[in-house]
Design a protein around this motif. Structure first.
Motif, PDB file in Angstrom:
ATOM      1  N   UNK A   6       0.809  -1.215   0.000  1.00 53.69           N
ATOM      2  CA  UNK A   6       0.000   0.000   0.000  1.00 53.69           C
ATOM      3  C   UNK A   6       0.846   1.269   0.000  1.00 53.69           C
ATOM      4  N   UNK A   7       1.994   1.254   0.652  1.00 56.64           N
ATOM      5  CA  UNK A   7       2.800   2.473   0.691  1.00 56.64           C
ATOM      6  C   UNK A   7       3.356   2.834  -0.691  1.00 56.64           C
ATOM      7  N   UNK A   8       3.284   1.889  -1.657  1.00 53.14           N
ATOM      8  CA  UNK A   8       3.749   2.142  -3.024  1.00 53.14           C
ATOM      9  C   UNK A   8       2.609   2.460  -3.998  1.00 53.14           C
ATOM     10  N   UNK A   9       1.420   2.683  -3.469  1.00 52.95           N
ATOM     11  CA  UNK A   9       0.237   2.958  -4.297  1.00 52.95           C
ATOM     12  C   UNK A   9       0.476   4.138  -5.244  1.00 52.95           C
ATOM     13  N   UNK A  10       1.016   5.236  -4.756  1.00 50.95           N
ATOM     14  CA  UNK A  10       1.246   6.405  -5.616  1.00 50.95           C
ATOM     15  C   UNK A  10       2.350   6.131  -6.632  1.00 50.95           C
ATOM     16  N   UNK A  11       3.385   5.397  -6.238  1.00 46.74           N
ATOM     17  CA  UNK A  11       4.463   5.035  -7.156  1.00 46.74           C
ATOM     18  C   UNK A  11       3.890   4.274  -8.349  1.00 46.74           C
ATOM     19  N   UNK A  12       3.116   3.211  -8.094  1.00 47.64           N
ATOM     20  CA  UNK A  12       2.529   2.445  -9.191  1.00 47.64           C
ATOM     21  C   UNK A  12       1.466   3.257  -9.936  1.00 47.64           C
ATOM     22  N   UNK A  13       0.772   4.125  -9.222  1.00 46.23           N
ATOM     23  CA  UNK A  13      -0.192   5.002  -9.861  1.00 46.23           C
ATOM     24  C   UNK A  13       0.461   5.900 -10.903  1.00 46.23           C
ATOM     25  N   UNK A  14       1.715   6.266 -10.683  1.00 49.20           N
ATOM     26  CA  UNK A  14       2.416   7.132 -11.640  1.00 49.20           C
ATOM     27  C   UNK A  14       2.682   6.417 -12.967  1.00 49.20           C
ATOM     28  N   UNK A  15       2.552   5.083 -12.989  1.00 54.23           N
ATOM     29  CA  UNK A  15       2.686   4.303 -14.221  1.00 54.23           C
ATOM     30  C   UNK A  15       1.334   4.020 -14.875  1.00 54.23           C
ATOM     31  N   UNK A  16       0.246   4.444 -14.231  1.00 54.09           N
ATOM     32  CA  UNK A  16      -1.080   4.229 -14.789  1.00 54.09           C
ATOM     33  C   UNK A  16      -1.897   3.156 -14.093  1.00 54.09           C
TER      34      UNK A  16
END
Length: 150
Positions: free
Chosen positions: A116-126
């Motif tokens: 969950x703490x990487x949600x925004x990181x992966x969100x930046x890839x779409x």
């Protein structure tokens, strides 16, 4: 330092390379995260292994596998070895992994189980979250999907 990228099926890895990968995964996901679980699993038999190397040494890694739903592709076991964190290798690794998925499995949706703490990181890839946060081996995760690979 120059980073080389390889994408290799399990059967095409040398024993030394396979052991190096499995040792890195165990160090990160079992030891560093203090999370005892079956890190090596049956999915490894038919996986694609994305490796980033510098001067021959493994610095980042991800595994590409069919998703459990049988309708999409997944990747996971995403790691950057501790001595190379903060070099933006995670972003390069995911970019290379997505390129490999697009090449190997065109037009298939990609589903991942992200910490969950990487949600925004992966969100930046779409990637978009498609589940509530849940615990996987005691660590908060969220399911995420990328429908359009374009």
């Amino acid at each position: 330092m120059e980073t080389t990228v390889t994408v290799t099926k399990t059967n095409d890895l040398s024993p030394k390379t396979l052991l190096e990968i499995l040792a890195a995964r165990t160090k990160v996901f079992v030891v560093e995260q203090n999370c005892p679980y079956q890190e090596v699993d049956a999915k490894d038999f038919d996986a694609w292994h994305v490796q980033l190397r510098q001067a021959g040494a493994l610095v980042a890694y991800a595994r590409i596998i069919p998703h459990d739903d049988g309708q999409s592709i997944s990747f996971g076991r995403v790691l950057v070895v501790q001595s190379h964190r903060h070099e933006h290798l995670g972003r390069q690794l995911v970019t290379e992994t997505l390129a490999a998925v697009r090449r190997l499995y065109p037009d298939q949706p990609i589903k991942i189980q992200a910490q969950n703490y990487l949600r925004e990181f992966y969100g930046s890839f779409g990637f978009k979250p498609v589940s509530d946060v849940y615990l996987e081996d005691g660590i908060p995760h969220v399911d995420m999907v990328m429908q359009d690979q374009a």
